[in-house]
Design a protein around this motif. Structure first.
Motif, short mmCIF file in Angstrom:
data_model
loop_
_atom_site.label_atom_id
_atom_site.label_comp_id
_atom_site.label_asym_id
_atom_site.label_seq_id
_atom_site.Cartn_x
_atom_site.Cartn_y
_atom_site.Cartn_z
N GLY A 63 0.77 -1.23 0.00
CA GLY A 63 0.00 0.00 0.00
C GLY A 63 0.81 1.28 0.00
O GLY A 63 0.23 2.37 -0.11
N GLU A 64 2.12 1.20 0.16
CA GLU A 64 2.93 2.41 0.05
C GLU A 64 2.86 2.88 -1.40
O GLU A 64 3.09 2.11 -2.32
CB GLU A 64 4.38 2.12 0.45
CG GLU A 64 4.54 1.72 1.90
CD GLU A 64 5.99 1.47 2.27
OE1 GLU A 64 6.87 2.19 1.74
OE2 GLU A 64 6.25 0.56 3.07
N GLY A 65 2.54 4.14 -1.60
CA GLY A 65 2.31 4.60 -2.96
C GLY A 65 2.90 5.96 -3.26
O GLY A 65 4.10 6.15 -3.16
N TRP A 66 2.01 6.90 -3.59
CA TRP A 66 2.48 8.19 -4.08
C TRP A 66 3.32 8.96 -3.06
O TRP A 66 4.31 9.59 -3.44
CB TRP A 66 1.29 9.05 -4.50
CG TRP A 66 0.61 8.65 -5.76
CD1 TRP A 66 -0.73 8.40 -5.93
CD2 TRP A 66 1.20 8.49 -7.06
NE1 TRP A 66 -1.00 8.08 -7.23
CE2 TRP A 66 0.16 8.13 -7.95
CE3 TRP A 66 2.50 8.59 -7.55
CZ2 TRP A 66 0.39 7.88 -9.30
CZ3 TRP A 66 2.73 8.34 -8.89
CH2 TRP A 66 1.69 8.00 -9.76
N ALA A 67 2.92 8.97 -1.79
CA ALA A 67 3.57 9.85 -0.81
C ALA A 67 5.08 9.62 -0.72
O ALA A 67 5.86 10.57 -0.92
CB ALA A 67 2.90 9.71 0.56
N PRO A 68 5.55 8.40 -0.42
CA PRO A 68 7.01 8.22 -0.34
C PRO A 68 7.70 8.41 -1.68
O PRO A 68 8.80 8.96 -1.74
CB PRO A 68 7.16 6.79 0.19
CG PRO A 68 5.88 6.11 -0.13
CD PRO A 68 4.83 7.17 -0.05
N LEU A 69 7.07 7.96 -2.76
CA LEU A 69 7.70 8.06 -4.07
C LEU A 69 7.84 9.51 -4.51
O LEU A 69 8.93 9.94 -4.94
CB LEU A 69 6.89 7.27 -5.11
CG LEU A 69 7.43 7.28 -6.53
CD1 LEU A 69 8.81 6.62 -6.58
CD2 LEU A 69 6.47 6.56 -7.47
#
Length: 209
Positions: free
Chosen positions: A183-189
């Protein structure tokens, strides 16, 4: 002459005829293994404006099983690359491109092994050969120890690769480790790349139902 044709001619002259290697370009290299969300990452990079290439033909294994870099001139028109052919060259890429950024996509071992068991099949190997991707089966064998899925070899290769990646890249400002499948998506990228978050869902490419 159409603009697209002029662009292709320019690229061929710069990268093919004159052999230019854009070492200073801020490439983005996805150095996670297959089935860790590399297609989703590639699609996300495309949305963010990168010219992204999933599984580029930039690595091959010779008859003795040694993995070597092999860059067709036309690959240089891309800004971002992902998947196994990139991951196996992570050391060479860091040494060659000082302004590059590296993204390691990881996944829980059990889920990754289950996905690999469905992916690395005899049918996939034959389909890739039919599509002209003859270099992939020897590369898979050189990296994992087998062209087809074999749990012990794949597990050992994953752990070895992760240890090598973290030893070389871990803690550096140009390195991001993320689990897109969790579920890690737009924010860290986007935070890592300095890009605004798109007003659309993060791509979930090749996701199982």
């Amino acid at each position: 002459m159409p603009a697209s044709a002029l662009g292709r001619l320019k690229n061929r002259l710069i990268y093919g005829t004159f052999g230019h290697v854009p070492r200073s370009r801020p490439f983005v290299f996805g150095i996670g293994l297959s089935k860790t969300g590399t297609t989703s990452l590639n699609d996300a990079l495309g949305i963010l404006g990168y010219r992204a290439f999933h599984l580029p033909p930039i690595a091959h294994a010779d008859a003795g099983g040694t993995i070597r870099a092999d860059w067709p001139w036309w690959v240089w028109k891309y800004d971002a690359m992902t998947d196994l052919t990139v991951a196996v060259l992570h050391r060479e890429l860091r040494a060659e491109f000082p302004n590059a950024r590296f993204i390691y996509t990881r996944r829980s071992m059990d889920r990754w092994l289950a996905s690999c068991a469905k992916h690395f099949t005899r049918e996939l190997r034959e389909r890739r050969i039919a599509q002209g991707q003859h270099y992939l089966a020897p590369l898979v064998k050189a990296f994992y120890g087998s062209e087809l899925f074999e749990e012990a070899g794949f597990r050992a290769a994953y752990l070895r690769h992760e240890a090598e990646v973290m030893e070389l890249h871990g803690g550096k400002a140009d390195f991001l480790s993320c689990d897109l499948t969790a579920g890690e998506g737009w924010a860290p990228l986007c935070g890592f790349l300095g890009k605004p978050v798109p007003d659309r869902p993060f791509p979930r490419s090749n996701a199982a139902a």
